[in-house]
Design an enzyme around this catalytic site. Structure first.
Site, PDB file in Angstrom:
ATOM      1  CG  HIS A  91      38.496  35.942  39.761  1.00 41.00           C
ATOM      2  ND1 HIS A  91      38.566  36.455  38.798  1.00 41.00           N
ATOM      3  CD2 HIS A  91      37.120  36.834  40.271  1.00 41.00           C
ATOM      4  CE1 HIS A  91      38.021  37.619  38.494  1.00 41.00           C
ATOM      5  NE2 HIS A  91      37.068  37.798  39.263  1.00 41.00           N
TER       6      HIS A  91
ATOM      7  CD  GLN B 234      34.030  46.917  40.287  1.00 40.54           C
ATOM      8  OE1 GLN B 234      34.162  45.888  41.036  1.00 40.54           O
ATOM      9  NE2 GLN B 234      33.782  46.688  39.062  1.00 40.54           N
TER      10      GLN B 234
ATOM     11  CG  HIS C 127      38.140  41.402  36.637  1.00 37.70           C
ATOM     12  ND1 HIS C 127      38.740  41.488  37.669  1.00 37.70           N
ATOM     13  CD2 HIS C 127      36.729  41.115  37.053  1.00 37.70           C
ATOM     14  CE1 HIS C 127      38.315  40.912  38.638  1.00 37.70           C
ATOM     15  NE2 HIS C 127      37.095  40.876  38.432  1.00 37.70           N
TER      16      HIS C 127
ATOM     17  CG  ASP D  86      33.442  36.907  40.071  1.00 41.95           C
ATOM     18  OD1 ASP D  86      34.276  37.696  40.747  1.00 41.95           O
ATOM     19  OD2 ASP D  86      32.817  37.120  39.076  1.00 41.95           O
TER      20      ASP D  86
ATOM     21  CG  HIS E 260      35.412  40.838  43.379  1.00 38.86           C
ATOM     22  ND1 HIS E 260      35.963  41.658  42.738  1.00 38.86           N
ATOM     23  CD2 HIS E 260      35.234  39.423  42.341  1.00 38.86           C
ATOM     24  CE1 HIS E 260      36.274  41.404  41.426  1.00 38.86           C
ATOM     25  NE2 HIS E 260      35.868  40.367  41.082  1.00 38.86           N
TER      26      HIS E 260
ATOM     27  CD1 TRP F 278      28.250  43.137  39.598  1.00 41.97           C
ATOM     28  CD2 TRP F 278      29.207  43.047  41.772  1.00 41.97           C
ATOM     29  NE1 TRP F 278      28.933  44.292  39.749  1.00 41.97           N
ATOM     30  CE2 TRP F 278      29.624  44.345  41.113  1.00 41.97           C
ATOM     31  CE3 TRP F 278      29.614  42.892  42.962  1.00 41.97           C
ATOM     32  CZ2 TRP F 278      30.535  45.434  41.662  1.00 41.97           C
ATOM     33  CZ3 TRP F 278      30.560  43.928  43.545  1.00 41.97           C
ATOM     34  CH2 TRP F 278      30.776  45.169  42.883  1.00 41.97           C
TER      35      TRP F 278
HETATM   36 FE   FE2 Z   1      35.484  39.336  39.336  1.00 38.82          FE
END
Ligand code: FE2
Length: 430
Positions: free
Chosen positions: A62, A157, A215, A314, A64, A320
Site C-alpha cells: 500500500h 481519491q 481505502h 503508504d 501512493h 500527508w
Molecule cells: Fe493510503
C-alpha cells in the site's frame, strides 16, 4: 546453478535458529536448499551470506506512488492534518505531468528495491479527467519489471459518486490496464453514497474479473462502518481471498462488541487488512485532546483471529507524511510499537506482515524460501527477523528471478577511545 547463496539462515527462523543452508538457484527458481557446504561449486556466482537472514523479499502492499516526493510542492502541510494533505494534493495534482510522475515514482521505487522490496502495490489517483498519473505509472510498471513487480490500483481519491464522472473514470482506468479496483467509501458525501460506492466497485469487479483493494474507514469516527458492507459483499460474490481493505482505522474506535462481530465476518470473508502505521499514527487522533487515540486498526487482534494482516508504507515524502525513505522495516517498526507487538513471538509474527501475508493477498502466495519457488529473495545484515525489526539493517543482496538486482554494503562503526579503536556492531557481544 546460476547462483549459489552460501550459509544463509532461512526464513522463518523464530527461536529455533535453523542452521545455515546453501541455496542453489537455476532458471530463475530455487532449485535446491541443502546444509551449508553441501552444494558443490560449479562456477556459478556465489554470495556468502555468513549466517545472515534470507527471507522472501519485502512487500509494500500500500503506497501512493503518484504522490511520492512531492512534499513542499506547492507548499508544505503546516498543520500536518489529513485534510490539509488532501487540499495540498489537490493543488499539486493540477500540475502533474507524465515525466514528473515517472521520475518521482521511479526514484521512490528504487529506494524501496534497494532496501529489500520485491513487490509493490500502488494506489493511483484516478480523479483526473486525463488520468495523467495512471498513464505514467502503467509505463513505469513495464519499465521497472526487471527489478520489481508493480501492481496498480485505481484509487478514487475524491470519491466515485462525489467526483464528476467518477464511475466513468474508474472504468477507463481499468480499461487502460489497472490491476486492481480501489475505493474510498468513507470519503463520499453521504453514508448512502458510500454504500453505493461499495456496490459499484463490486459490480466492476464482477465485470472485469479484477480483485479489490480499497481505502476503508480511514477515520476516527466509530460510526464509519463500510467494512461490514465490504465483507458481506465479498462473501456474496464469492470473492474470498481477493479483497483487501486498507487503513480501517475506525476499528480502533469501535466498541469491543461491534469489533468482535466485525472480526468474525472479516474472517469468513477472507478479507485482508492492511495497516499503514507511519501515516496513521500522525494523521489520526487529530480531533482528540487527551487521551489521544492511536488511530490504527486492530492489528494484533485481527492477526490473532486468523485474519490476513499486512503492513504498508503508504506515503514517502508527500503532502500527508513529510518523512519516509521507502523502508518497509521503518513501517514495520512503527507497527510493532503502535500495535504493542513486542512480545517475543509477536515480533516474528509481524515479519509475516511485510512478506508472506501481503504476497498471499497480491496473488503471489507461491513466493518463499523453498525449493521450486521463484528465486525472489532478500538477504539482510542480521541473523533473524526480530533482529531485522530492531536494527532495520541493510539488505545485503536483493534477488529477483535469480538475478541480483540490488546490494548494499553495511555501515561499520568505530568508537575511537584513548589508545584503542573499538568496533560497534549494535549486537550483544558483537
Ligand atoms: Fe493510503
Amino acid at each position: 546453478m546460476d547462483l549459489i547463496i552460501r550459509a544463509a539462515r532461512p526464513h522463518p527462523t523464530s527461536d529455533r535458529r535453523p542452521d545455515p543452508v546453501d541455496i542453489g538457484v537455476a532458471g530463475g527458481s530455487i532449485a535446491r536448499i541443502a546444509p551449508a557446504g553441501a552444494i558443490p561449486a560449479d562456477g556459478a556466482l556465489e554470495l556468502h551470506a555468513d549466517g545472515r537472514l534470507v527471507s522472501p523479499p519485502l512487500v509494500d502492499p500500500h503506497v501512493h506512488l503518484d504522490a511520492v516526493l512531492t512534499v513542499g510542492e506547492p507548499r508544505y502541510n503546516q498543520s500536518g492534518t489529513l485534510i490539509e494533505g488532501i487540499l495540498t494534493w489537490a493543488e499539486r495534482k493540477r500540475t502533474l505531468t507524465h515525466e514528473d510522475v515517472k521520475r518521482r515514482a521511479r526514484e521512490a521505487v528504487l529506494w524501496e528495491v534497494a532496501q529489500g522490496t520485491g513487490l509493490i502495490r500502488s494506489h493511483v489517483d484516478v480523479c483526473d479527467p486525463n488520468l495523467v498519473a495512471l498513464r505514467a505509472l502503467i509505463e513505469l510498471r513495464e519499465e521497472l519489471r526487471d527489478v520489481v513487480e508493480l501492481q496498480l490500483i485505481a484509487f478514487p481519491q475524491d470519491g466515485i459518486l462525489s467526483f464528476p464522472d467518477g464511475e466513468a473514470l474508474m472504468r477507463e482506468a481499468m480499461r487502460l490496464g489497472c490491476d486492481v479496483i480501489g475505493g474510498i467509501p468513507h470519503y463520499e458525501w453521504t453514508r448512502e453514497d458510500g454504500i453505493a460506492e461499495v456496490q459499484f466497485i463490486f459490480d466492476l469487479a464482477r465485470e472485469t474479473g479484477k480483485p479489490i483493494d480499497l481505502h476503508c474507514d480511514e477515520t476516527d469516527d466509530p460510526e464509519s462502518r463500510f467494512l461490514e458492507h465490504v465483507a458481506a459483499r465479498t462473501m456474496r460474490e464469492g470473492m474470498q481471498g481477493r479483497v483487501v481493505a486498507g487503513h480501517t482505522t475506525a476499528m480502533g474506535s469501535y466498541n469491543d462488541a461491534y469489533a468482535f462481530k466485525l472480526i468474525q465476518i472479516l474472517r469468513r470473508a477472507g478479507v485482508t487488512i492492511v495497516a499503514n502505521p507511519l501515516d496513521n499514527i500522525v494523521l489520526q487522533g487529530r480531533f482528540d485532546t487527551y487521551p489521544k487515540r492511536r488511530g490504527m486498526t486492530r492489528v494484533k487482534e485481527l492477526d490473532a483471529a486468523g485474519i490476513n494482516v499486512a503492513c504498508g508504507h503508504d506515503s514517502i515524502m508527500d503532502p500527508w507524511y513529510p518523512l519516509g525513505r521507502g523502508s518497509m522495516l521503518d513501517a514495520l517498526s512503527m507497527l510493532v510499537h503502535v500495535a504493542q507487538m513486542t512480545g517475543r513471538g509477536e515480533l516474528f509474527r509481524a515479519w509475516e506482515m511485510v512478506t508472506t501475508n501481503p504476497m498471499r493477498s497480491s496473488g503471489r502466495g507461491d513466493w518463499g524460501v523453498r525449493e521450486g519457488a521463484p528465486a525472489n529473495l532478500a538477504i539482510f545484515d542480521c541473523e533473524d527477523e526480530a533482529e531485522a525489526i530492531r536494527l532495520r539493517p541493510a539488505a545485503r543482496w536483493v534477488i529477483r528471478e535469480g538475478r541480483v538486482v540490488a546490494e548494499t554494503e553495511p555501515a561499520r562503526s568505530t568508537v575511537h577511545r584513548a589508545g584503542a579503536d573499538v568496533p560497534v556492531t549494535f549486537t550483544r557481544g558483537g
